[in-house]
Design a protein around this motif. Sequence first.
Motif, PDB file in Angstrom:
ATOM      1  N   PHE A 164      34.965  16.331   0.792  1.00 38.94           N
ATOM      2  CA  PHE A 164      33.852  17.213   0.440  1.00 38.94           C
ATOM      3  C   PHE A 164      33.082  16.663  -0.758  1.00 38.94           C
ATOM      4  CE2 PHE A 164      35.884  20.646   2.926  1.00 38.94           C
ATOM      5  CZ  PHE A 164      34.765  21.037   3.636  1.00 38.94           C
ATOM      6  N   ARG A 165      33.806  16.136  -1.730  1.00 39.21           N
ATOM      7  CA  ARG A 165      33.150  15.600  -2.927  1.00 39.21           C
ATOM      8  C   ARG A 165      32.350  14.340  -2.617  1.00 39.21           C
ATOM      9  NH1 ARG A 165      34.974  16.101  -8.218  1.00 39.21           N
ATOM     10  NH2 ARG A 165      34.970  13.827  -8.382  1.00 39.21           N
ATOM     11  N   HIS A 166      32.909  13.537  -1.703  1.00 41.25           N
ATOM     12  CA  HIS A 166      32.343  12.219  -1.474  1.00 41.25           C
ATOM     13  C   HIS A 166      31.347  12.193  -0.322  1.00 41.25           C
ATOM     14  CE1 HIS A 166      32.485   7.813  -0.494  1.00 41.25           C
ATOM     15  NE2 HIS A 166      32.416   7.768  -1.803  1.00 41.25           N
ATOM     16  N   ALA A 167      31.325  13.277   0.466  1.00 43.06           N
ATOM     17  CA  ALA A 167      30.500  13.282   1.677  1.00 43.06           C
ATOM     18  C   ALA A 167      29.036  13.081   1.326  1.00 43.06           C
ATOM     19  CB  ALA A 167      30.677  14.607   2.402  1.00 43.06           C
ATOM     20  N   ARG A 168      28.395  12.250   2.124  1.00 45.80           N
ATOM     21  CA  ARG A 168      26.974  12.018   1.905  1.00 45.80           C
ATOM     22  C   ARG A 168      26.200  12.561   3.090  1.00 45.80           C
ATOM     23  NH1 ARG A 168      29.000   7.029  -0.171  1.00 45.80           N
ATOM     24  NH2 ARG A 168      28.843   7.031  -2.434  1.00 45.80           N
ATOM     25  N   ARG A 169      24.958  12.154   3.171  1.00 50.15           N
ATOM     26  CA  ARG A 169      24.039  12.767   4.126  1.00 50.15           C
ATOM     27  C   ARG A 169      24.548  12.707   5.572  1.00 50.15           C
ATOM     28  NH1 ARG A 169      17.814  10.904   4.767  1.00 50.15           N
ATOM     29  NH2 ARG A 169      17.193  12.451   6.271  1.00 50.15           N
ATOM     30  N   TYR A 170      25.037  11.548   5.977  1.00 49.38           N
ATOM     31  CA  TYR A 170      25.384  11.399   7.393  1.00 49.38           C
ATOM     32  C   TYR A 170      26.870  11.580   7.679  1.00 49.38           C
ATOM     33  CZ  TYR A 170      20.662   9.671   7.756  1.00 49.38           C
ATOM     34  OH  TYR A 170      19.311   9.573   7.700  1.00 49.38           O
ATOM     35  N   GLN A 171      27.619  11.964   6.652  1.00 48.26           N
ATOM     36  CA  GLN A 171      29.051  12.090   6.869  1.00 48.26           C
ATOM     37  C   GLN A 171      29.410  13.151   7.905  1.00 48.26           C
ATOM     38  OE1 GLN A 171      30.391   9.702   6.189  1.00 48.26           O
ATOM     39  NE2 GLN A 171      30.901   9.246   4.074  1.00 48.26           N
ATOM     40  N   VAL A 188      36.172   9.847   3.331  1.00 49.27           N
ATOM     41  CA  VAL A 188      36.946  10.155   2.124  1.00 49.27           C
ATOM     42  C   VAL A 188      36.713   9.023   1.119  1.00 49.27           C
ATOM     43  CG1 VAL A 188      39.264  10.550   1.227  1.00 49.27           C
ATOM     44  CG2 VAL A 188      38.646  11.412   3.485  1.00 49.27           C
ATOM     45  N   ASP A 189      36.665   9.377  -0.157  1.00 52.15           N
ATOM     46  CA  ASP A 189      36.413   8.406  -1.229  1.00 52.15           C
ATOM     47  C   ASP A 189      37.366   7.214  -1.106  1.00 52.15           C
ATOM     48  OD1 ASP A 189      35.994   7.032  -3.509  1.00 52.15           O
ATOM     49  OD2 ASP A 189      36.400   8.708  -4.887  1.00 52.15           O
ATOM     50  N   PRO A 190      36.831   5.987  -0.933  1.00 56.56           N
ATOM     51  CA  PRO A 190      37.711   4.825  -0.741  1.00 56.56           C
ATOM     52  C   PRO A 190      38.602   4.555  -1.961  1.00 56.56           C
ATOM     53  CG  PRO A 190      35.396   4.169  -0.689  1.00 56.56           C
ATOM     54  CD  PRO A 190      35.415   5.653  -0.775  1.00 56.56           C
ATOM     55  N   ASP A 191      38.092   4.799  -3.193  1.00 55.37           N
ATOM     56  CA  ASP A 191      38.926   4.582  -4.383  1.00 55.37           C
ATOM     57  C   ASP A 191      40.119   5.535  -4.370  1.00 55.37           C
ATOM     58  OD1 ASP A 191      37.262   2.632  -5.249  1.00 55.37           O
ATOM     59  OD2 ASP A 191      36.116   3.915  -6.616  1.00 55.37           O
ATOM     60  N   PHE A 192      39.819   6.781  -4.063  1.00 51.43           N
ATOM     61  CA  PHE A 192      40.866   7.793  -4.009  1.00 51.43           C
ATOM     62  C   PHE A 192      41.886   7.442  -2.925  1.00 51.43           C
ATOM     63  CE2 PHE A 192      42.600  11.784  -2.383  1.00 51.43           C
ATOM     64  CZ  PHE A 192      42.996  12.414  -3.553  1.00 51.43           C
ATOM     65  N   THR A 193      41.380   7.091  -1.743  1.00 52.15           N
ATOM     66  CA  THR A 193      42.257   6.771  -0.614  1.00 52.15           C
ATOM     67  C   THR A 193      43.122   5.558  -0.934  1.00 52.15           C
ATOM     68  OG1 THR A 193      40.533   7.579   0.846  1.00 52.15           O
ATOM     69  CG2 THR A 193      42.284   6.311   1.873  1.00 52.15           C
ATOM     70  N   LEU A 233      51.485  14.861   4.348  1.00 53.63           N
ATOM     71  CA  LEU A 233      51.093  16.241   4.650  1.00 53.63           C
ATOM     72  C   LEU A 233      50.706  16.993   3.375  1.00 53.63           C
ATOM     73  CD1 LEU A 233      53.830  17.117   7.304  1.00 53.63           C
ATOM     74  CD2 LEU A 233      51.394  16.699   7.710  1.00 53.63           C
ATOM     75  N   ARG A 234      51.501  16.798   2.302  1.00 57.66           N
ATOM     76  CA  ARG A 234      51.218  17.509   1.052  1.00 57.66           C
ATOM     77  C   ARG A 234      49.883  17.071   0.450  1.00 57.66           C
ATOM     78  NH1 ARG A 234      55.636  16.495  -3.111  1.00 57.66           N
ATOM     79  NH2 ARG A 234      54.747  18.268  -4.218  1.00 57.66           N
ATOM     80  N   SER A 235      49.518  15.847   0.714  1.00 57.77           N
ATOM     81  CA  SER A 235      48.284  15.329   0.120  1.00 57.77           C
ATOM     82  C   SER A 235      47.048  15.616   0.962  1.00 57.77           C
ATOM     83  CB  SER A 235      48.399  13.812  -0.096  1.00 57.77           C
ATOM     84  OG  SER A 235      49.400  13.540  -1.043  1.00 57.77           O
ATOM     85  N   THR A 236      47.275  16.149   2.154  1.00 61.90           N
ATOM     86  CA  THR A 236      46.137  16.381   3.052  1.00 61.90           C
ATOM     87  C   THR A 236      45.034  17.238   2.416  1.00 61.90           C
ATOM     88  OG1 THR A 236      47.556  16.110   4.971  1.00 61.90           O
ATOM     89  CG2 THR A 236      45.479  17.265   5.325  1.00 61.90           C
ATOM     90  N   PRO A 237      45.380  18.363   1.747  1.00 59.76           N
ATOM     91  CA  PRO A 237      44.295  19.154   1.130  1.00 59.76           C
ATOM     92  C   PRO A 237      43.477  18.348   0.127  1.00 59.76           C
ATOM     93  CG  PRO A 237      46.383  20.354   1.087  1.00 59.76           C
ATOM     94  CD  PRO A 237      46.697  18.970   1.545  1.00 59.76           C
ATOM     95  N   HIS A 238      44.116  17.402  -0.525  1.00 60.67           N
ATOM     96  CA  HIS A 238      43.398  16.601  -1.524  1.00 60.67           C
ATOM     97  C   HIS A 238      42.468  15.590  -0.854  1.00 60.67           C
ATOM     98  CE1 HIS A 238      45.854  18.451  -4.591  1.00 60.67           C
ATOM     99  NE2 HIS A 238      46.894  18.246  -3.796  1.00 60.67           N
TER     100      HIS A 238
END
Lengths: 392, 115
Positions: free
Chosen positions: A89-96, A41-46, A78-83
């Motif tokens: 999905f947005r941040h996933a790279r090749r080996y994620q 998951v995007d570290p900035d977002f997290t 729990l409410r933030s889980t979908p985000h």
Amino acid sequence: MTIHVTPRRAAHVGDGTGNRVARTGAELPSMVEQLLLTLGVDPDFTGAVFGDFAEEYAHRGLHDGISAARRWYLRELLRSTPHFVRSWFRHARRYQPVRLAATLSGLVVAASAIVISFATRNGPPARLERIPDAIIVNSPEPVQFRLNVLDAAGHVLRDKRVRYQWESGDRLNVSTTGVVTCTERGDALVRASFAAIRTTFLLRCRPIDRFAKDWAGQPLLVVGGPDQALRIQALRVDGTRETSLAGTAIVRDSDIASLNGLSVHAKSPGGTMVYVWIGGIVDVIPITVFKRVDNTNALHPFDYFAPSLRLASGQTSEWHIPAGKYFISFRPDSIASQALMLSTPGATCSQFGDAYSYFCDASIDAKLVVTAPGGASPGREFSGYLGVQRRS
Amino acid sequence: MSKPALGSLELAALLTVTRLCENAYGVTIRRDLFDRTGRDYSVGAIYTTLQRLEDKGFLTSRSSEPVPVRGGRSRRYFRLTGEGARALRDAERRTTSLWSGVLAGDLASDRPEPA
């Protein structure tokens, strides 16, 4: 301003303004955050989301109390889980995906380990192992009792030693460590205890000295036929028969027969042994399983032929048998049928075991002839049993 | 080239960031939205929206120094960009256009139902 918080789960820290605020217990958020980062998951977002979680938690802890703050934290997570999923999905790279699979696998393994260790953990002693109301000892040599202490879930507690004590009945030799020496017959009540947990059982000393051999007395085993009980004769020192027995039995070739207790189930033609351990003595019982055949034209070893034997007065039945060794049982059904006669031309037979059993060595062109006497009672019927077991 | 459209939460977030000026970060934005709209958006939803607005070029962000009350994490402050300001003005124009011709009497609660 100060507030009271649960000491183990939260601590007071300054917020840079001189106020004291509650900070969330570090374990769970750190773990969840670390997990999300590991998943990709995007570290900035997290970092931003968990930073807000922490700040809002502290604020709510001050104003609404720690319990309310914890409830909010969990609900918000729990409410933030979908985000978080969306961010992944947005941040996933090749080996994620590989990292995700590895992480989830690790989580499953860890969760399984926790569940298993939880399910199999030992509790405090709760009871003693369940045993029969009466324990039979057939050995005249010292025997060690091993009664386990169990927890409430039935797990065996290995390092707990049970103490034994004679309570009443015949004066049998029982040590506190559970060693029993049955040199004579007798019954006694024995108490087994661990701390306040205790149980009593009846000890029945039935020492045996040897087994009696009964080679011809074993039941006939035929494939597809009924199971048969093994005949075991254990004798006391004085030569009398002991009927209270406890032991173990195994069959050497389980393709030929199987055991259910001392009951034998025939599976395929052949010969094997049953080993019986009782009171420290081993008995070896040979058993033979036969295949039932309809005629004697091609009688092979381990074939069993038992024709319907019903003859009218003066009538004769005969069967040719191939050269070989046979065990033959011939028995009239009733006293009225005792006049039935068996002759074995071409075979040399000798009586074996009881009056109706014979071992026969048949040569080429040997035959079995059963004759019903003729004479005064024409129309009279004679019946009996003829069993032919080819041994070799 | 058409400008990217603004969703209702995006519009609300842009307005809130504009209103909060230098103090616009997740917690304050969320509280302001709650105070003004009564909607309790999740923290994740707020940051997803802010990130989307940043991707569209309507917002920029910067990180503060680590803050103890956030467990040593930084705050992420947001600022409206010129593009964001234009998007807000466009949205305002569209809204005004849509509202034009609608009279207060048309929205009266005691207005009779159509037959």
